[in-house]
Design an enzyme around this catalytic site. Structure first.
Site, PDB file in Angstrom:
ATOM      1  N   ASP A   1       0.801  -1.206   0.000  1.00  0.00           N
ATOM      2  CA  ASP A   1       0.000   0.000   0.000  1.00  0.00           C
ATOM      3  C   ASP A   1       0.840   1.265   0.000  1.00  0.00           C
ATOM      4  O   ASP A   1       1.383   1.644   1.039  1.00  0.00           O
ATOM      5  CB  ASP A   1      -0.894  -0.041   1.244  1.00  0.00           C
TER       6      ASP A   1
ATOM      7  N   TYR B   1       2.108  11.227   1.756  1.00  0.00           N
ATOM      8  CA  TYR B   1       1.680  10.254   0.752  1.00  0.00           C
ATOM      9  C   TYR B   1       2.551  10.448  -0.485  1.00  0.00           C
ATOM     10  O   TYR B   1       3.308  11.412  -0.591  1.00  0.00           O
ATOM     11  CB  TYR B   1       0.206  10.499   0.380  1.00  0.00           C
TER      12      TYR B   1
ATOM     13  N   ASP C   1      -2.010   5.666  -5.147  1.00  0.00           N
ATOM     14  CA  ASP C   1      -2.224   4.718  -4.067  1.00  0.00           C
ATOM     15  C   ASP C   1      -2.521   3.301  -4.556  1.00  0.00           C
ATOM     16  O   ASP C   1      -3.638   2.983  -4.944  1.00  0.00           O
ATOM     17  CB  ASP C   1      -3.384   5.251  -3.213  1.00  0.00           C
TER      18      ASP C   1
END
Ligand SMILES: *[C@@H]1O[C@H](CO)[C@@H](O)[C@H](O)[C@H]1NC(C)=O
Ligand SMILES: *[C@@H]1O[C@H](CO)[C@@H](O)[C@H](O)[C@H]1NC(C)=O
Ligand SMILES: *[C@@H]1O[C@H](CO)[C@@H](O)[C@H](O)[C@H]1NC(C)=O
Length: 474
Positions: A104, A269, A297
């Site tokens: 992930d 992120y 993602d």
């Protein structure tokens, strides 16, 4: 053909939710270390030759990097539930035991179900701390929340291996309560985002390797397969590959186009701004300023974005309508419409296949679209670009300079799509070719979380919903 699908169809819509002070939790891929005995390809031979030469130079002091052994590694992935998630495998402890974990890029913690797990783990393989001589319990509570579930347990440290890399004293969580998260044979999740969003506060496994100069090149790359439009797809299919320390030139063609991560989005992120969107050839606004920021993602199944922009996309698709009930935030559209959406992040335009846009038939002639509306926290990215997009490109997550690269898939990659004759890999333990030790300062939860992300804590709900659609109407 959709009509030949089984009675129950899984439309998995991913999501991540972030609740303060514990963050993300997504979905992933699993990895697999396999030793090939026969039939080496030219690539394999090249990789072997490189590592053989560099290993010897390191051993005899002829290499500038004689203190650190550099290497590369590949993990084969499994595609679970017709593109719902992609997982690989890691090995934990001493002696090492392998586990399937979702890979992930949208979170930064590693966790696995422990053998004392009392909830949500009954069907999955669990980690037994007492079986590992290198295990250390830090007695620090850990919790992660998702849109549809959560996991909780305690932080620990132990040796973690993947794709031939080994990190000693890696901090991860051993969970004893897991709600709505794990589907057999997946036992946990490996976060590949930056330390700044790690709820454990620990340096992620990949980042220890990237900063420790164990990789030939400071990057990781994914090739993900498509089975969503294949009628005889099994629950587990070959998922493509995840590599660390190199890009596999056989899996893409042409150049890799790298776009830098905006500096204000550093250490969180993997974020890029979306600079252009087209639907059926017509331009749609991706929003302005930070509203264009997208988390790239691998742990999210579909593509989520701001309601207004998503509405503009479906405005280009005649007969589409906003979903209700379980489908709130989603759109339905006529299955016989071939929808082509393309995204640009500052350079080339990357096309999402109509096959990926069409997630699932939900009633006669009506299909669920792969782009949906969501609301994220103020300082979290507004867009979450998941596998619906990533199946269409070779994607590279480069640590330094911090950037994300995309390239066109090669024929070899495309040939894996829908190929039910390929075997899904199984979790295995490989031999270690390069090792590192995690920093020892890792156990202050959230200490490294950037202020703006912490502030946003409340509601980064990117929607983690598993929808079971009863096909009563076909
Ligand atoms: C690169 O990809 C090709 C095609 O899938 C594969 O055969 C080869 O083993 C890969 N090379 C490495 C070093 O992983
Ligand atoms: C780790 O320590 C915590 C707190 O002391 C405890 O609740 C937990 O059961 C321990 N876990 C293991 C696997 O020993
Ligand atoms: C799935 O989609 C791909 C890409 O659009 C297409 O080439 C392939 O024929 C489709 N497969 C099926 C079974 O419809």
């Amino acid at each position: 053909m959709l009509s030949s699908l089984p009675l129950f169809l899984v439309a998995s819509i991913v999501s991540h939710a972030f609740a303060n002070p514990t963050p993300p939790a997504p979905r992933g891929l699993s990895i697999n270390l396999q030793r090939r005995i026969v039939s080496r390809s030219v690539d394999d031979l090249g990789a072997w030759a490189k590592s053989h030469r560099e290993g010897l130079m390191a051993k005899y002091g002829g290499s500038p990097s004689s203190k650190t052994r550099r290497s590369t590694g590949t993990n084969l992935l499994t595609n679970q539930g017709a593109d719902s998630s992609f997982f690989g495998s890691i090995a934990l402890g001493t002696p090492a035991v392998s586990f399937n974990v979702v890979l992930d890029t949208g979170s930064a913690d590693l966790w696995v179900a422990g053998n004392t797990c009392t909830k949500g783990c009954s069907t999955v393989a669990t980690f037994n701390p007492s079986g590992s001589s290198t295990y250390k319990n830090s007695s620090t509570p850990f919790q992660i929340t998702y849109g549809s579930g959560s996991a909780a347990g305690a932080l620990a440290s132990d040796t973690v291996q993947m794709a031939g890399f080994s990190v000693a004293s890696q901090v991860f969580a051993v969970c004893d309560v897991v709600n709505n998260v794990l589907t057999d044979p997946v036992s946990g999740l490996l976060g590949l985002g930056f330390k700044g969003i790690a709820s454990s506060g620990a340096t992620p496994f990949w980042q220890t390797l990237a900063t420790g100069s164990t990789w030939d090149s400071p990057l990781m790359a994914f090739q993900l397969t498509r089975f969503v439009n294949q009628s005889n797809t099994q629950s587990l299919e070959a998922g493509g590959s995840f590599t660390m320390g190199f890009v596999n030139n056989s899996l893409f063609t042409g150049d890799i186009e790298y776009i830098n991560i905006p500096s204000e989005a550093a250490n969180s992120y993997w974020i890029l701004p979306i600079t252009a969107i087209t639907v059926q050839g017509n331009s749609i606004s991706p929003g302005t300023g930070r509203e264009t920021f997208a988390a790239i993602d691998t742990g999210t199944t579909l593509v989520g974005g701001p309601a207004q922009e998503i509405a503009s996309i479906y405005a280009q698709i005649p007969g589409s309508s906003l979903g209700t009930g379980q489908f709130e935030g989603y759109y339905l559209y006529p299955c016989d419409t071939s929808v082509t959406v393309a995204l640009s992040f500052g350079g080339r335009s990357w096309t999402v296949s109509p096959a990926d846009f069409q997630v699932q038939q939900v009633s006669r002639g009506t299909c669920l679209g792969g782009f949906f509306a969501l609301t994220t926290g103020d300082s979290a990215p507004s867009w979450i670009v998941g596998d619906t997009f990533l199946k269409n490109v070779y994607s590279v997550f480069r640590f330094n300079p911090a950037s994300i690269g995309f390239a066109s898939l090669s024929d070899a990659s495309l040939a894996m799509n829908g190929n039910v004759d390929l075997q899904a890999p199984s979790a295995t333990i490989g031999s270690v070719s390069a090792a590192a030790t995690a920093g020892t300062s890792g156990l202050k939860p959230n200490s490294a979380t950037p202020l703006d992300l912490r502030a946003s804590s409340l509601i980064f709900t990117i929607a983690a919903t598993l929808i079971w659609v009863v096909q009563s109407n076909l």
